[in-house]
Design an enzyme around this catalytic site. Structure first.
Site, PDB file in Angstrom:
ATOM      1  N   PRO A   1      37.807   7.132   1.541  1.00 31.62           N
ATOM      2  CG  PRO A   1      36.389   5.655   2.625  1.00 31.62           C
ATOM      3  CD  PRO A   1      37.623   5.712   1.796  1.00 31.62           C
ATOM      4  CD  GLU A   2      40.531  12.718   1.413  1.00 30.75           C
ATOM      5  OE1 GLU A   2      40.745  13.829   1.909  1.00 30.75           O
ATOM      6  OE2 GLU A   2      40.756  12.450   0.219  1.00 30.75           O
TER       7      GLU A   2
END
Ligand SMILES: [Zn+2]
Length: 274
Positions: free
Chosen positions: A2-3
């Site tokens: 996840p960014e």
């Protein structure tokens, strides 16, 4: 992993669900996920507190509590933070369950265990040496062009390596670093000192546009990422270079190329990106 857009989606999902709720109980399954303080102190401090809000800086989430401390969550590679009904089966690799006063549970799930949990005030966590050193958030008000250009400096290293460095800019990972370089037509392997001011300006704008588009699509589920309710994002179908090595470039139809850079698979168009 996840960014920024994925973490932003989780935060906007969970903020209205958690704000105002009181923590009734805390069950920490895997003690090593909590970097600070010790599990007994953690439970004693968090139980009984009300959630004051939720925010994000880069990929780091903070659930703020009424007494001024907070639960900081970094999802690492495979972390998920979801709010569930108590009757939903608890998945294997669920490492923290917070029981809330409305009967629901906030659960942290992380099969690969690269995520981390921190609890305390920011001052306390910095003093303990466990708070990450983070540069400005690219969607924050202090992320001006001057600041961005200054952070990059005139360095020898490839531009993508700088974009991935969380102490320079907080929030980009492999997906959005590649997408931003493509949008700005800059080859990710280019040395920073050879990126002109005009190109830096293009990259500065591209980073923000790329992130905002993904947020509108609730993030990219290219691997394990799930939103605050356990559902996948929708942006994976709109990525232009990430995961498309060998496929035709959307601009010139030439094949996209994959190289290794800073230990990461990196995809770009050798014709459109110079
Ligand atoms: Zn191209």
């Amino acid at each position: 992993m996840p960014e920024l857009p994925e973490v932003e989606t989780v935060v906007t999902d969970l903020r209205p669900e958690l704000t105002g709720r009181r923590v009734r109980d805390a069950q920490l399954g895997l003690a090593k996920m909590l970097k600070h303080p010790d599990p007994v102190t953690f439970a004693a401090r968090i139980v009984g507190q009300r959630v004051a809000g939720m925010r994000r800086h880069g990929k780091l989430m903070a659930i703020d509590l009424e007494q001024g401390d907070g639960l900081y969550v970094h999802l690492g590679m495979t972390g998920r933070l979801t709010v569930c009904a108590p009757e939903e089966p608890v998945l294997k690799h669920t490492h923290l369950v917070l029981a809330l006063d409305d009967g629901r549970e906030l659960r942290y799930h992380d099969p690969r265990q690269f995520g981390r949990l921190l609890f305390g005030t920011e001052v306390e966590l910095r003093r303990a040496g466990v708070f990450p050193r983070l540069g400005p958030d690219p969607l924050g008000g202090d992320f001006t062009f001057g600041r961005f250009a200054g952070l990059l400096g005139r360095r020898h290293r490839p531009i993508k390596a700088a974009l991935l460095d969380q102490s320079l800019i907080a929030g980009l990972g492999n997906i959005y670093a590649d997408e931003s370089c493509f949008a700005a037509r800059i080859r990710p392997t280019r040395r920073i000192q050879r990126v002109s001011v005009a190109e830096r300006r293009a990259l500065y704008g591209a980073i923000q546009t790329v992130l905002q588009k993904s947020i509108r699509n609730r993030g990219s589920s290219v691997d394990d990422y799930r939103d605050g309710f356990g559902a996948p994002g929708n942006h994976q179908g709109y990525l232009l270079v990430y995961g498309r090595a060998g496929a035709p470039c959307v601009q010139c139809s030439g094949p996209l190329k994959k190289v290794r850079l800073a230990g990461r698979g990196t995809v770009y168009c050798p014709r459109c990106q110079r």
